[in-house]
Structure formats: C-alpha cells, structure tokens
Design a protein around this motif. Sequence first.
Motif, PDB file in Angstrom:
ATOM      1  N   PHE A  94       0.716  -1.261   0.050  1.00  0.00           N
ATOM      2  CA  PHE A  94      -0.052   0.112   0.004  1.00  0.00           C
ATOM      3  C   PHE A  94       0.873   1.330   0.029  1.00  0.00           C
ATOM      4  CE2 PHE A  94       0.744  -0.546   4.498  1.00  0.00           C
ATOM      5  CZ  PHE A  94       0.738   0.858   5.047  1.00  0.00           C
ATOM      6  N   TYR A  95       0.494   2.176  -0.557  1.00  0.00           N
ATOM      7  CA  TYR A  95       1.024   3.558  -0.544  1.00  0.00           C
ATOM      8  C   TYR A  95      -0.138   4.654  -0.104  1.00  0.00           C
ATOM      9  CZ  TYR A  95       4.659   6.547  -2.552  1.00  0.00           C
ATOM     10  OH  TYR A  95       5.655   7.507  -2.791  1.00  0.00           O
ATOM     11  N   ALA A  96       0.226   5.026   1.173  1.00  0.00           N
ATOM     12  CA  ALA A  96      -0.678   5.796   2.023  1.00  0.00           C
ATOM     13  C   ALA A  96      -0.711   7.117   1.442  1.00  0.00           C
ATOM     14  CB  ALA A  96      -0.389   5.844   3.464  1.00  0.00           C
ATOM     15  N   PRO A  97      -1.921   7.938   1.315  1.00  0.00           N
ATOM     16  CA  PRO A  97      -3.023   7.600   2.047  1.00  0.00           C
ATOM     17  C   PRO A  97      -4.054   6.627   1.258  1.00  0.00           C
ATOM     18  CG  PRO A  97      -3.537   9.635   1.055  1.00  0.00           C
ATOM     19  CD  PRO A  97      -2.120   9.253   0.630  1.00  0.00           C
ATOM     20  N   ASP A  98      -3.965   6.276   0.265  1.00  0.00           N
ATOM     21  CA  ASP A  98      -5.205   5.812  -0.489  1.00  0.00           C
ATOM     22  C   ASP A  98      -4.870   4.736  -1.557  1.00  0.00           C
ATOM     23  OD1 ASP A  98      -3.913   7.459  -2.414  1.00  0.00           O
ATOM     24  OD2 ASP A  98      -5.809   8.831  -2.371  1.00  0.00           O
ATOM     25  N   VAL A  99      -3.781   4.012  -1.694  1.00  0.00           N
ATOM     26  CA  VAL A  99      -3.337   3.182  -2.908  1.00  0.00           C
ATOM     27  C   VAL A  99      -3.022   1.946  -2.410  1.00  0.00           C
ATOM     28  CG1 VAL A  99      -2.021   2.826  -4.903  1.00  0.00           C
ATOM     29  CG2 VAL A  99      -2.865   4.936  -4.655  1.00  0.00           C
ATOM     30  N   ILE A 100      -3.678   0.864  -3.044  1.00  0.00           N
ATOM     31  CA  ILE A 100      -3.218  -0.605  -2.674  1.00  0.00           C
ATOM     32  C   ILE A 100      -2.777  -1.270  -4.117  1.00  0.00           C
ATOM     33  CG2 ILE A 100      -4.007  -2.908  -2.157  1.00  0.00           C
ATOM     34  CD1 ILE A 100      -5.820  -1.604  -0.142  1.00  0.00           C
ATOM     35  N   THR A 101      -1.652  -2.042  -4.054  1.00  0.00           N
ATOM     36  CA  THR A 101      -1.214  -2.614  -5.242  1.00  0.00           C
ATOM     37  C   THR A 101      -1.038  -4.367  -4.950  1.00  0.00           C
ATOM     38  OG1 THR A 101       0.581  -2.618  -7.005  1.00  0.00           O
ATOM     39  CG2 THR A 101       1.201  -2.158  -4.677  1.00  0.00           C
ATOM     40  N   PHE A 102      -1.216  -4.998  -5.796  1.00  0.00           N
ATOM     41  CA  PHE A 102      -1.199  -6.269  -5.863  1.00  0.00           C
ATOM     42  C   PHE A 102      -0.074  -6.693  -7.216  1.00  0.00           C
ATOM     43  CE2 PHE A 102      -5.340  -5.625  -4.636  1.00  0.00           C
ATOM     44  CZ  PHE A 102      -5.517  -6.301  -3.303  1.00  0.00           C
ATOM     45  N   TYR A 103       0.929  -7.599  -6.639  1.00  0.00           N
ATOM     46  CA  TYR A 103       1.832  -7.928  -7.583  1.00  0.00           C
ATOM     47  C   TYR A 103       1.510  -9.449  -7.871  1.00  0.00           C
ATOM     48  CZ  TYR A 103       4.154  -3.837  -5.591  1.00  0.00           C
ATOM     49  OH  TYR A 103       4.379  -2.479  -5.402  1.00  0.00           O
ATOM     50  N   GLY A 104       1.973  -9.896  -9.123  1.00  0.00           N
ATOM     51  CA  GLY A 104       1.618 -11.067  -9.436  1.00  0.00           C
ATOM     52  C   GLY A 104       2.115 -11.778 -10.805  1.00  0.00           C
ATOM     53  N   ALA A 105       1.375 -12.644 -11.015  1.00  0.00           N
ATOM     54  CA  ALA A 105       1.544 -13.251 -12.571  1.00  0.00           C
ATOM     55  C   ALA A 105       0.059 -13.813 -12.947  1.00  0.00           C
ATOM     56  CB  ALA A 105       2.541 -14.574 -12.668  1.00  0.00           C
ATOM     57  N   MET A 106       0.070 -13.871 -14.413  1.00  0.00           N
ATOM     58  CA  MET A 106      -1.494 -14.443 -14.938  1.00  0.00           C
ATOM     59  C   MET A 106      -0.957 -15.920 -15.199  1.00  0.00           C
ATOM     60  SD  MET A 106      -3.041 -11.727 -15.092  1.00  0.00           S
ATOM     61  CE  MET A 106      -4.520 -11.569 -16.322  1.00  0.00           C
ATOM     62  N   GLN A 107      -1.972 -16.531 -15.392  1.00  0.00           N
ATOM     63  CA  GLN A 107      -2.026 -18.151 -15.524  1.00  0.00           C
ATOM     64  C   GLN A 107      -0.991 -18.428 -16.752  1.00  0.00           C
ATOM     65  OE1 GLN A 107      -3.778 -20.160 -13.558  1.00  0.00           O
ATOM     66  NE2 GLN A 107      -2.611 -21.845 -14.572  1.00  0.00           N
ATOM     67  N   ASP A 108      -0.542 -17.701 -17.470  1.00  0.00           N
ATOM     68  CA  ASP A 108       0.433 -17.836 -18.640  1.00  0.00           C
ATOM     69  C   ASP A 108       1.852 -17.199 -18.255  1.00  0.00           C
ATOM     70  OD1 ASP A 108       0.618 -15.081 -19.100  1.00  0.00           O
ATOM     71  OD2 ASP A 108      -0.049 -15.204 -20.975  1.00  0.00           O
ATOM     72  N   GLY A 109       1.667 -16.870 -17.038  1.00  0.00           N
ATOM     73  CA  GLY A 109       2.983 -16.342 -16.535  1.00  0.00           C
ATOM     74  C   GLY A 109       3.516 -14.875 -16.438  1.00  0.00           C
ATOM     75  N   THR A 110       2.866 -14.141 -17.265  1.00  0.00           N
ATOM     76  CA  THR A 110       2.960 -12.896 -17.493  1.00  0.00           C
ATOM     77  C   THR A 110       2.964 -12.092 -16.424  1.00  0.00           C
ATOM     78  OG1 THR A 110       1.654 -13.136 -19.795  1.00  0.00           O
ATOM     79  CG2 THR A 110       2.231 -10.787 -18.659  1.00  0.00           C
TER      80      THR A 110
END
Length: 148
Positions: A94-110
């Motif tokens: 999260f980046y206060a005061p108001d942002v949330i971020t999700f990191y990851g990969a799609m099913q194909d690995g992207t």
Amino acid sequence: MTEIDTSAEALENAALTRARAVHVNPDDATVENEPLPKGVAKTPVKQKSPAEWAYERVVLYLKHFEEKLDKDQEVAMGFAGSQSGSLHIQGMGFYAPDVITFYGAMQDGTKTQLIQHVSQLNVMLRAEPKLREEPVRIGFQLAKALED
C-alpha cells in the motif's frame, strides 16, 4: 443521562473494529468473527490511512482463504467486468493514504501488477491451479509481516 468515557475507554473504543458475517453453515469460521492479530490491533484504526487499514484487512482475508486451499491450489484474484483472467497474487503493498497494489502473474506467467485506489477496492479471491511445483501462500507471508 449521557455516558462519558474515560480517556482510556475512548482510545480503546477508537481501536475496536466492527465486523460481522453470517453463513448458511454457522460452523464456517470467518475472518470477520475472529479477533484482530495483535500486530494489527496495536494501532487504532483512526490512526491508519485508508490504504493501510484496507491492506491489513485484505491480508487477513487472503490468509483465511488460503487456509482452505489444497496442495494443488493457490490464491488468485479475478477481475470483475474484464476478460483479462486472474492474477496469481505473489505480493501486495500500500501507498498511504489511498493506494493498494497487488503483484503477481497471470496463468500464462505474464508478470502483472494491479494498482488500485481504496475507493475502488474490489477483490475476488479464487482458488486456481498452482503455477509452480509448490503453491504460493502469500496470505500467510503477509500476515506474518503484520506481526513483525
């Protein structure tokens, strides 16, 4: 007669959260009906930014969801109103005061990152086939970091 709280009571009441969940099966444990972890409860809600408070609660939901997955599944996030598939969650911030971020990969690995304003927060957790030999248990890692 108006009841007046002491300073300690006012501080304690500000730190308490309100949550509830009702299910068809009353034995289903839910995150809303569990006490907050000490690391989350130590700072009163009113002292947290909307991003920090949303982040902590999403972490609790992630961990709770992962507790019910089998060894061949891991948590992924579906996208409402989109054909873009789902994101296997490998990190969150999260980046206060108001942002949330999700990191990851799609099913194909992207490699994928979702940045979202807390006013738009809408997370659909899905059990998906794991991407690697060992499933990622990001909810457990994030929950441990809340306690540290």
